[in-house]
Design a protein around this motif. Structure first.
Motif, PDB file in Angstrom:
ATOM      1  N   ILE A 115     -33.204 -29.113 123.813  1.00 47.25           N
ATOM      2  CA  ILE A 115     -32.418 -29.816 123.263  1.00 47.25           C
ATOM      3  C   ILE A 115     -31.765 -30.512 124.323  1.00 47.25           C
ATOM      4  O   ILE A 115     -31.283 -29.960 125.284  1.00 47.25           O
ATOM      5  CB  ILE A 115     -31.365 -28.791 122.534  1.00 47.25           C
ATOM      6  CG1 ILE A 115     -32.039 -27.943 121.759  1.00 47.25           C
ATOM      7  CG2 ILE A 115     -30.294 -29.661 121.985  1.00 47.25           C
ATOM      8  CD1 ILE A 115     -31.170 -26.860 120.831  1.00 47.25           C
ATOM      9  N   ARG A 116     -31.211 -31.752 124.018  1.00 54.02           N
ATOM     10  CA  ARG A 116     -30.254 -32.565 125.148  1.00 54.02           C
ATOM     11  C   ARG A 116     -29.119 -33.173 124.081  1.00 54.02           C
ATOM     12  O   ARG A 116     -29.290 -33.388 122.824  1.00 54.02           O
ATOM     13  CB  ARG A 116     -31.197 -33.422 125.814  1.00 54.02           C
ATOM     14  CG  ARG A 116     -31.622 -34.705 124.968  1.00 54.02           C
ATOM     15  CD  ARG A 116     -32.577 -35.757 125.778  1.00 54.02           C
ATOM     16  NE  ARG A 116     -32.652 -37.155 125.046  1.00 54.02           N
ATOM     17  CZ  ARG A 116     -33.774 -37.221 124.435  1.00 54.02           C
ATOM     18  NH1 ARG A 116     -34.888 -36.256 124.198  1.00 54.02           N
ATOM     19  NH2 ARG A 116     -33.949 -38.416 123.885  1.00 54.02           N
ATOM     20  N   PHE A 117     -28.117 -33.308 124.713  1.00 51.16           N
ATOM     21  CA  PHE A 117     -26.974 -33.862 124.118  1.00 51.16           C
ATOM     22  C   PHE A 117     -26.905 -35.335 124.908  1.00 51.16           C
ATOM     23  O   PHE A 117     -26.778 -35.473 126.082  1.00 51.16           O
ATOM     24  CB  PHE A 117     -25.538 -33.275 124.534  1.00 51.16           C
ATOM     25  CG  PHE A 117     -24.498 -33.566 124.066  1.00 51.16           C
ATOM     26  CD1 PHE A 117     -23.911 -33.390 122.829  1.00 51.16           C
ATOM     27  CD2 PHE A 117     -23.391 -34.415 124.919  1.00 51.16           C
ATOM     28  CE1 PHE A 117     -22.928 -33.792 122.354  1.00 51.16           C
ATOM     29  CE2 PHE A 117     -22.310 -35.004 124.447  1.00 51.16           C
ATOM     30  CZ  PHE A 117     -21.759 -34.617 123.184  1.00 51.16           C
ATOM     31  N   GLY A 118     -27.296 -36.288 124.061  1.00 55.10           N
ATOM     32  CA  GLY A 118     -27.389 -37.670 124.513  1.00 55.10           C
ATOM     33  C   GLY A 118     -28.459 -37.614 125.513  1.00 55.10           C
ATOM     34  O   GLY A 118     -29.645 -37.251 125.046  1.00 55.10           O
ATOM     35  N   ASN A 119     -28.230 -37.981 126.958  1.00 51.73           N
ATOM     36  CA  ASN A 119     -29.296 -37.912 127.921  1.00 51.73           C
ATOM     37  C   ASN A 119     -29.159 -36.583 128.573  1.00 51.73           C
ATOM     38  O   ASN A 119     -29.994 -36.373 129.700  1.00 51.73           O
ATOM     39  CB  ASN A 119     -29.204 -38.995 128.789  1.00 51.73           C
ATOM     40  CG  ASN A 119     -29.583 -40.423 128.080  1.00 51.73           C
ATOM     41  OD1 ASN A 119     -30.623 -40.296 127.204  1.00 51.73           O
ATOM     42  ND2 ASN A 119     -28.752 -41.577 128.327  1.00 51.73           N
ATOM     43  N   LEU A 135     -30.786 -27.578 126.973  1.00 56.31           N
ATOM     44  CA  LEU A 135     -31.627 -26.325 126.687  1.00 56.31           C
ATOM     45  C   LEU A 135     -33.227 -26.626 127.052  1.00 56.31           C
ATOM     46  O   LEU A 135     -33.652 -27.741 126.297  1.00 56.31           O
ATOM     47  CB  LEU A 135     -31.508 -25.731 125.338  1.00 56.31           C
ATOM     48  CG  LEU A 135     -32.408 -24.358 124.928  1.00 56.31           C
ATOM     49  CD1 LEU A 135     -31.585 -23.347 125.699  1.00 56.31           C
ATOM     50  CD2 LEU A 135     -32.326 -24.224 123.455  1.00 56.31           C
ATOM     51  N   GLN A 136     -33.620 -26.224 127.937  1.00 56.39           N
ATOM     52  CA  GLN A 136     -35.013 -26.274 128.485  1.00 56.39           C
ATOM     53  C   GLN A 136     -36.004 -26.085 127.430  1.00 56.39           C
ATOM     54  O   GLN A 136     -35.597 -25.031 126.479  1.00 56.39           O
ATOM     55  CB  GLN A 136     -35.544 -25.881 129.810  1.00 56.39           C
ATOM     56  CG  GLN A 136     -34.508 -26.260 130.904  1.00 56.39           C
ATOM     57  CD  GLN A 136     -34.710 -27.912 131.118  1.00 56.39           C
ATOM     58  OE1 GLN A 136     -36.043 -28.367 130.976  1.00 56.39           O
ATOM     59  NE2 GLN A 136     -33.720 -28.711 131.637  1.00 56.39           N
ATOM     60  N   THR A 137     -37.176 -26.410 127.403  1.00 58.81           N
ATOM     61  CA  THR A 137     -38.142 -25.886 126.313  1.00 58.81           C
ATOM     62  C   THR A 137     -38.223 -24.358 126.336  1.00 58.81           C
ATOM     63  O   THR A 137     -38.417 -23.929 127.420  1.00 58.81           O
ATOM     64  CB  THR A 137     -39.516 -26.436 126.786  1.00 58.81           C
ATOM     65  OG1 THR A 137     -39.433 -27.886 126.595  1.00 58.81           O
ATOM     66  CG2 THR A 137     -40.404 -26.176 125.609  1.00 58.81           C
ATOM     67  N   ALA A 163     -26.403 -22.745 127.004  1.00 51.38           N
ATOM     68  CA  ALA A 163     -26.546 -24.009 126.306  1.00 51.38           C
ATOM     69  C   ALA A 163     -25.410 -24.435 125.693  1.00 51.38           C
ATOM     70  O   ALA A 163     -24.833 -25.467 125.591  1.00 51.38           O
ATOM     71  CB  ALA A 163     -27.870 -24.219 125.367  1.00 51.38           C
ATOM     72  N   PHE A 164     -24.862 -23.417 124.785  1.00 50.30           N
ATOM     73  CA  PHE A 164     -23.506 -23.713 124.057  1.00 50.30           C
ATOM     74  C   PHE A 164     -22.419 -23.817 125.120  1.00 50.30           C
ATOM     75  O   PHE A 164     -21.475 -24.924 124.966  1.00 50.30           O
ATOM     76  CB  PHE A 164     -23.115 -22.496 123.219  1.00 50.30           C
ATOM     77  CG  PHE A 164     -22.059 -22.642 122.535  1.00 50.30           C
ATOM     78  CD1 PHE A 164     -21.823 -23.353 121.366  1.00 50.30           C
ATOM     79  CD2 PHE A 164     -20.966 -21.887 122.926  1.00 50.30           C
ATOM     80  CE1 PHE A 164     -20.432 -23.429 120.721  1.00 50.30           C
ATOM     81  CE2 PHE A 164     -19.599 -22.000 122.323  1.00 50.30           C
ATOM     82  CZ  PHE A 164     -19.663 -22.844 121.102  1.00 50.30           C
TER      83      PHE A 164
END
Length: 418
Positions: free
Chosen positions: A271-275, A279-281, A299-300
């Motif tokens: 998961i990414r927020f914008g760029n 959260l890595q795979t 990540a949160f």
């Protein structure tokens, strides 16, 4: 996770046919079967969605940590008392002959199908009581009762004969609904029967396939964002997909091999927020029984910093209008495909703020803390706030989960509903 051979309820089928010889399945050349589902938001009082969903996540992890738990072993239930379903999707099925209609929650995170929490079970000529007791414990409630085999009917008179169905003697956490339609991997049922504690129960999907009603052992789900407390806007398709419910192609991702997510409909995802990668795979699950979109605690923490959100009295992050204007999309990368979770998708429908104790102009985010740091083996749950934006396919035969965009992936109704 998915045994090669499914336990067939041969005796039950024979007895059901003998009891009523007119019961049969009209052949539809394996055509998919579609059921409408309804979204309901509990507006009888305020509730904390985060606490509820974290309790469910804890229960899922506890079950997965020991999938062959002894019957009714303590410790699966989460750390909060059982609560009514906050938000749910339901379908109607008919059981018995003559049939009784039951409203069941749709749950991909469990695999037992049972009734009796609302509408009482009515025995008919097709009902066969087994020698087993059944008990299922969830992070948000539980049930215990007796296992039956019975005829279960879907649309247009299509039947599943000898479906194993739990009949609750007692249950908690499932008021205003009659039970659960569990469509997760059937290994999740191991340990729920007694004395047959090592027996896996075929799901409705399994039996539809084994009885040649559908040609593929898979189920597909379409949900839609809504601003109403109760609306029929979902669809469940057994044995295929509905091309009118998605756009583009379906990306079928292999199930994760990472425990404990591998016990469920688990996938690998980043998961990414914008760029900005947050959260890595890692491994997590796709789950209709979880309301929010939950991510690992670290990540949160990054997400909270990047959005500027503050924890509100609802348990959800709250942001200002200016912060919403700057809110970037989240990108969920699954099997090398990006799924854009827009700013609007990240917002709880403002028209429904009152149901969670908020004010109409408040802006709450549906991304929340799963309660454990990354590296746990179940670092995210894509709940139905995620699934309202993406079509999903749960493929037992090929051990895959599919995702696709829908006409509602980029909808703006959540923010603009007031």
């Amino acid at each position: 996770m998915f045994p090669g051979a499914i336990l067939l309820t041969t005796v039950a089928l024979a007895l059901a046919a003998t009891a009523n010889p007119i019961l049969y399945n009209p052949r539809r050349s394996g055509a998919p079967i579609t059921l409408k589902s309804a979204k309901r938001v509990n507006a009888t009082g305020t509730f904390n969605l985060v606490v509820r969903d974290q309790a469910r996540a804890k229960g899922l992890k506890a079950k997965a940590a020991n999938p062959k738990l002894a019957f009714k072993q303590a410790g699966i239930v989460g750390s909060i008392p059982a609560t009514n379903q906050a938000v749910d999707y339901t379908v109607e099925v008919q059981i018995g002959n003559p049939p009784t209609t039951y409203t069941l929650l749709v749950d991909t995170g469990s695999s037992n199908t049972w009734v009796g929490s609302g509408q009482s079970f009515i025995e008919t000529s097709t009902s066969i009581q087994t020698n087993d007791q059944v008990a299922v414990q969830y992070g948000i409630g539980d049930m215990q009762g007796t296992e039956f085999n019975d005829k279960l009917s879907l649309d247009a008179g299509l039947n599943v004969f000898g479906q194993s169905i739990g009949v609750a003697i007692s249950s908690s956490g499932f008021d205003d609904v009659d039970g659960i339609l569990g469509i997760g991997p059937n290994d999740l049922t191991i340990g729920t029967l007694s004395p047959d504690t090592t027996t896996a129960i075929p799901t409705v999907t399994d039996n539809l396939f084994s009885q040649a009603v559908i040609s593929q052992n898979q189920v597909a789900i379409s949900f839609e964002p809504t601003v109403d407390l109760s609306v029929q806007n979902g669809e469940i398709t057994f044995g295929g997909t509905d091309s009118s419910k998605f756009v583009g192609s379906i990306n079928l991702a292999p199930l994760t091999t990472t425990q404990p997510a591998a016990n469920f409909w688990g996938i690998d995802q980043s998961i990414r927020f914008g760029n900005t990668q947050i959260l890595q795979t890692t491994a997590g699950i796709v789950d209709t029984g979880t309301t929010l979109t939950l991510i690992a605690s670290d990540a949160f923490a990054q997400y909270q910093t990047l959005t500027g959100g503050v924890i509100s009295s609802t348990g959800l992050l709250q942001i200002s209008s200016a912060q919403f204007s700057a809110l970037k999309s989240l990108f969920f990368t699954v099997n090398n495909v990006d799924y854009e979770f827009t700013a609007d998708a990240q917002v709880w429908p403002r028209a429904l703020n009152g149901a969670i104790g908020g004010q109409p102009d408040d802006i709450f985010l549906v991304v929340a803390d799963i309660g454990t740091p990354s590296g746990s083996g179940l670092d995210f749950i894509n709940g139905f706030t995620f699934l309202e934006r993406f079509y999903s396919v749960f493929d037992t035969a090929n051990k895959k989960v599919g995702l696709a965009n829908t006409p509602f992936t980029r909808a703006t109704t959540n923010f603009n509903s007031v």
